[in-house]
Motif scaffolding. Structure first.
Motif, PDB file in Angstrom:
ATOM      1  N   LYS A 592      -4.204 -11.682  -3.191  1.00 62.26           N
ATOM      2  CA  LYS A 592      -3.366 -12.310  -2.167  1.00 62.26           C
ATOM      3  C   LYS A 592      -2.623 -11.257  -1.354  1.00 62.26           C
ATOM      4  CE  LYS A 592      -1.446 -16.207  -0.561  1.00 62.26           C
ATOM      5  NZ  LYS A 592      -2.215 -17.360  -0.043  1.00 62.26           N
ATOM      6  N   ALA A 593      -2.139 -10.226  -2.040  1.00 60.11           N
ATOM      7  CA  ALA A 593      -1.402  -9.169  -1.346  1.00 60.11           C
ATOM      8  C   ALA A 593      -2.305  -8.380  -0.404  1.00 60.11           C
ATOM      9  CB  ALA A 593      -0.751  -8.234  -2.371  1.00 60.11           C
ATOM     10  N   TRP A 594      -3.492  -7.990  -0.872  1.00 65.83           N
ATOM     11  CA  TRP A 594      -4.400  -7.222  -0.016  1.00 65.83           C
ATOM     12  C   TRP A 594      -4.915  -8.050   1.155  1.00 65.83           C
ATOM     13  CZ3 TRP A 594      -4.610  -2.392   0.708  1.00 65.83           C
ATOM     14  CH2 TRP A 594      -4.385  -1.478  -0.323  1.00 65.83           C
ATOM     15  N   ARG A 669      -1.482   2.017   2.705  1.00 70.69           N
ATOM     16  CA  ARG A 669      -1.509   0.556   2.866  1.00 70.69           C
ATOM     17  C   ARG A 669      -0.835  -0.158   1.699  1.00 70.69           C
ATOM     18  NH1 ARG A 669      -3.226   2.287   6.951  1.00 70.69           N
ATOM     19  NH2 ARG A 669      -4.627   1.294   8.468  1.00 70.69           N
ATOM     20  N   VAL A 670      -0.918   0.421   0.508  1.00 68.66           N
ATOM     21  CA  VAL A 670      -0.395  -0.277  -0.660  1.00 68.66           C
ATOM     22  C   VAL A 670       1.128  -0.407  -0.573  1.00 68.66           C
ATOM     23  CG1 VAL A 670       0.026   1.685  -2.201  1.00 68.66           C
ATOM     24  CG2 VAL A 670      -0.765  -0.485  -3.145  1.00 68.66           C
ATOM     25  N   LEU A 674       4.435  -4.409  -0.503  1.00 70.81           N
ATOM     26  CA  LEU A 674       5.768  -4.730  -0.996  1.00 70.81           C
ATOM     27  C   LEU A 674       6.652  -5.356   0.079  1.00 70.81           C
ATOM     28  CD1 LEU A 674       6.387  -1.418  -2.979  1.00 70.81           C
ATOM     29  CD2 LEU A 674       5.882  -3.653  -3.955  1.00 70.81           C
ATOM     30  N   GLU A 675       6.147  -5.412   1.310  1.00 71.13           N
ATOM     31  CA  GLU A 675       6.943  -5.934   2.411  1.00 71.13           C
ATOM     32  C   GLU A 675       6.566  -7.384   2.699  1.00 71.13           C
ATOM     33  OE1 GLU A 675       6.334  -3.379   5.708  1.00 71.13           O
ATOM     34  OE2 GLU A 675       7.034  -1.568   4.666  1.00 71.13           O
ATOM     35  N   PRO A 676       7.557  -8.264   2.902  1.00 67.65           N
ATOM     36  CA  PRO A 676       7.247  -9.669   3.221  1.00 67.65           C
ATOM     37  C   PRO A 676       6.634  -9.793   4.601  1.00 67.65           C
ATOM     38  CG  PRO A 676       9.602  -9.260   3.426  1.00 67.65           C
ATOM     39  CD  PRO A 676       9.005  -8.005   2.851  1.00 67.65           C
ATOM     40  N   ASN A 809       3.982 -16.481   2.934  1.00 70.24           N
ATOM     41  CA  ASN A 809       4.677 -15.315   2.394  1.00 70.24           C
ATOM     42  C   ASN A 809       4.059 -14.955   1.043  1.00 70.24           C
ATOM     43  OD1 ASN A 809       6.496 -13.456   1.230  1.00 70.24           O
ATOM     44  ND2 ASN A 809       8.229 -14.350   2.331  1.00 70.24           N
ATOM     45  N   HIS A 810       3.289 -13.868   1.010  1.00 73.54           N
ATOM     46  CA  HIS A 810       2.554 -13.539  -0.215  1.00 73.54           C
ATOM     47  C   HIS A 810       3.482 -13.160  -1.361  1.00 73.54           C
ATOM     48  CE1 HIS A 810       3.262  -9.439   1.268  1.00 73.54           C
ATOM     49  NE2 HIS A 810       2.964  -9.003   0.058  1.00 73.54           N
TER      50      HIS A 810
END
Length: 839
Positions: A592-594, A669-670, A674-676, A809-810
């Motif tokens: 989901k984050a990627w 990128r990783v 951590l950013e919304p 919002n992940h």
């Protein structure tokens, strides 16, 4: 920031100057912290290494600036920063502006000043004489303050340049330089070749000189005319021309030596020799600016505003700037150069005589050993001459050894960047990391990454400089994301660029592999399945860690029969189920984050360990670019993971640079994970303050999901106009909002809100034992056209709001997914304990 400085303090600075100072303050803060840590507590506080240390620390640590602001204002108005308040004059005054009443130019001596020739008379006027070079008061605005820092070596001699060109002319080296964009490994080879010839230059100095020669050659090619002989401006023009045009290599040994007194135009900015840091103040004279404007027949004043700009650290941008300055200065003297002899004997005066004058020596300010680029702007008071932007004065080379240069022999050398920790014995060592005991912190270990990359169970093994820092950065960011979501991991904190602190675990020797897309070894083990087949649900596999047998695939039954006992915990069915479920949840969270970066997480492998203190199963080991397959936009041809290294037919420096760029791309990128991606807000409307306890439960639950929550008091029955005004207030700022109506007895608040807003509305009535069964119907039975939901539990109402925001919002979604896992694990462990008690 610039506007607020002008309005509040009367300080006139443009946005670029503010940005430069901001970056310098942050860097100086980190440098002061490091210097204080290295010096120990006995050396005094870190503030002695940096002005305004306490204020910057208060900002970076979110402690506020109550005391810092007063101290800063006191310093401003006591006169320490009075020079910064002067505005740029409208008419030529010849004044030189700078931060802290001085123009600071950071000069790297590792620049060849022989590339350009200046007229001797003009240079003499710039240089002045020994008598003119005297220390003056720093408050004077007519002083040109030069601070020399981070010298990387003496100037290149003719013999050294010839040797460099000879190595460059080698066909293999030349081909590698032309085909590669990241050339560090190549210049390491060049540096070693020069060392064999008795010339000691590091790779960065070779890189700098190479770029200077190449850039100057191309500049002359673009701008030369029939009247200009490039050989008068650039030494070794023929040799570089032969290399650039791929003609027969010219023997550099037969080249005639150029005039040994040729210094180049950059010499007028040099202030000291190697290993000497001297403040030199050059008084402004009319004769200098008169020479600059000789072709106009009048004298003009020179304005120079030199600021430091911490630019991108890419090696390509870092090395061109010094020659840019030389090229611009050469053009400024072009008309003069046509009249006078460039090789004037007056130019033989070396700056060393100036440096050795003890009258002008003092401790240098702002001494750094960093590798930065410098940003300068030069402005001349001629209408026909535009404002010239100089990207950099020079390339600064770090005198500190790379933290990635690790020796695997033991902690004493490998842990140079973590000296403040008491490092114990080495507990374990793998292909890409080492585990060290921390005697002063029982239950914790230090995980130190290595610059090694492997494939096929170390059948292929190479060193990739910088990989340790890249892998550690990636792992730390991934573990932070998982921990903030609610996943239990062994990660404690990132300790240095190449190491992190973790809980001491006994590792379960199983690799859990989770797949979304069929590719790689799965296709070999399952012939007939086409690459790209999508698994829904996820495909789970496990492999026993046994390098001698190439990590054979295991079934769940084999794992149960192994009866592993680690840290007092026997791995049984409950533990296997927990690891299985946790692997799926971890994959889905990272997937989901990627997805927010338009990247497809194809598959990944993870490992679990048993915490020796708590006997809990936690996610352990590392998760870096070796652990997954990552396809941007779902395109395999754009893959950024270690598969690129596995697929190499031949390992070459160019190929390793490509692999390193991919790893760097992922590590950058990783951080964005951590950013919304979207803001979110819950507005709780209560009918009266008697419902406050009920609403506080909603707010507490919202906070656990990372959602801001606002409490308001209003009554749809007693003040409908005020209710609608509050609704309009939160609709007007564009922040995605969910309204929660908390009203007992007859609930009119929820229906009124639902009928007048397109935002979601949740009824959460505070029911009482006496009338609760009757009051709830006012929230359940709605008129037609209204769609508000009703949830009795305040925690459940907050969870439902989080599920709405989780669609966009992940970070909220990840917390929800981890909460689901933790609820399931808690039930599983409760059942295990109950069975143990029954037995």
């Amino acid at each position: 920031m610039a506007r607020q400085m002008q309005r509040t303090f009367g300080v006139v600075r443009n946005w670029k100057q503010c940005r430069t100072k901001y970056k310098n303050l942050k860097y100086d803060y980190k440098t002061a912290r490091s210097a204080h840590a290295a010096g120990g507590c006995s050396s005094g506080g870190p503030g002695k290494y940096m002005k305004f240390f306490d204020e910057v620390e208060a900002i970076l640590l979110d402690h506020g600036l109550e005391n810092g602001t007063l101290e800063m204002q006191k310093r401003l108005y006591d006169g320490e920063a009075t020079a910064t308040r002067q505005q740029t004059p409208a008419a030529p005054t010849g004044q030189i502006m700078a931060s802290d009443s001085e123009v600071v130019i950071e000069i790297d001596d590792d620049d060849n000043s022989d590339d350009y020739d200046l007229d001797g008379d003009v240079e003499a006027k710039w240089r002045g004489t020994d008598a003119n070079l005297t220390h003056t008061d720093s408050s004077s605005s007519d002083q040109f303050h030069v601070v020399t820092v981070s010298d990387t070596g003496r100037n290149w001699s003719d013999q050294e340049v010839r040797a460099l060109i000879q190595v460059w002319s080698d066909e293999r080296i030349s081909r590698q330089l032309e085909s590669s964009t990241r050339k560090r490994d190549i210049f390491v080879q060049i540096s070693n070749r020069l060392l064999q010839l008795g010339i000691e230059r590091d790779w960065k100095q070779c890189h700098t000189k190479y770029k200077n020669l190449k850039y100057l050659y191309r500049s002359l090619q673009r701008g030369k005319t029939d009247e200009d002989d490039p050989r008068r401006i650039m030494r070794f023009y023929d040799e570089v021309d032969a290399i650039m045009n791929h003609t027969t290599n010219v023997s550099v040994n037969d080249t005639e030596a150029a005039d040994s007194t040729d210094l180049g135009s950059s010499a007028m900015l040099e202030g000291c020799e190697e290993n000497n840091n001297v403040d030199v103040r050059l008084p402004k004279t009319d004769s200098v600016t008169g020479a600059m404007g000789a072709n106009e027949g009048k004298t003009s004043d020179l304005f120079a505003v030199v600021t430091r700009d911490v630019a991108s650290n890419t090696e390509e941008q870092e090395l061109e700037h010094h020659v840019n300055l030389q090229h611009i200065l050469m053009n400024a003297f072009e008309s003069r150069a046509e009249k006078d002899d460039i090789y004037s004997p007056k130019r033989g005066k070396k700056r060393k005589a100036v440096d050795q004058d003890p009258a002008i020596q003092e401790p240098a300010k702002n001494v750094d050993t960093r590798t930065d680029s410098e940003n300068a702007q030069c402005k001349e008071e001629h209408d026909h001459i535009p404002i010239i932007k100089i990207n950099s004065v020079c390339s600064m080379a770090s005198s500190n050894p790379s933290p990635q240069s690790q020796d695997d022999s033991g902690p004493s050398s490998a842990m140079s960047s973590t000296a403040e920790l008491n490092i114990g014995q080495k507990l374990n060592e793998g292909k890409t990391k080492q585990i060290f005991e921390l005697p002063d912190q029982p239950g914790l270990v230090l995980v130190q990454s290595k610059d090694q990359i492997t494939a096929g169970n170390a059948a292929r093994k190479d060193q990739m400089e910088g990989k340790a820092a890249i892998a550690n950065k990636t792992t730390s960011c991934v573990f932070k994301l998982l921990q903030e979501s609610g996943i239990k991991t062994a990660f404690v904190k990132q300790h240095s660029d190449t190491a992190f602190v973790a809980a001491h675990c006994e590792m379960i020797p199983i690799e859990w592999v989770c797949r979304r897309v069929a590719t790689g070894s799965f296709l070999k083990r399952n012939p007939g399945v086409k690459e790209g087949f999508r698994f829904s649900p996820l495909k789970m596999e496990m492999f026993f860690k046994d390098d001698a047998n190439n990590d054979p695939q295991w079934s769940e039954e084999q794992l149960l029969e192994a009866k592993f006992s680690l840290a007092g915990l026997t791995i049984g069915q409950c533990e296997v189920d927990i690891m299985n479920r946790s692997t799926v949840a971890i994959f889905e969270i990272l997937e989901k984050a990627w997805a927010t970066q338009n990247c497809t997480l194809v598959d990944m492998k993870i490992e679990f360990g048993v915490n020796v203190k708590t006997q809990e199963i936690v996610l352990a080991d590392v998760i870096d670019n070796d652990s997954w397959r990552l396809w941007p936009a779902g395109d395999r041809s754009q893959q950024k993971d270690k598969q690129v290294y596995r697929d190499l037919k031949e390992v070459t420096p160019e190929a390793m640079q490509m692999v390193k760029r991919n790893f760097e791309w992922v590590s950058e990128r990783v951080k964005l994970l951590l950013e919304p991606q979207a803001s979110s807000r819950v507005v709780v409307l209560m009918g009266s303050t008697s419902d406050m306890a009920h609403c506080e439960k909603i707010r507490k639950a919202c906070t656990s999901y990372g959602i801001s929550c606002v409490l308001r008091v209003t009554s749809a029955h007693k003040g409908p106009d005020e209710t609608l005004r509050i609704k309009a207030e939160y609709e007007g700022d564009g922040v995605p909002t969910v309204f929660v109506a908390v009203a007992g007895r007859s609930n009119g608040l929820g229906p009124v809100m639902s009928g007048n807003t397109a935002y979601p509305v949740i009824n959460c009535p505070p029911l009482t034992p006496d009338w609760g069964s009757q009051d709830v119907w006012s929230s359940l039975r709605m008129p037609s056209g209204l769609g508000c939901s009703t949830i009795i539990s305040p925690e459940a109402a907050a969870q439902f709001a989080a599920q709405i925001f989780g669609l966009t919002n992940h970070l909220v979604w990840c917390k929800l997914r981890a909460s689901m896992l933790n609820t399931w694990v808690a039930l599983k462990l409760a059942d295990k304990k109950l069975q143990a008690c029954s037995l």
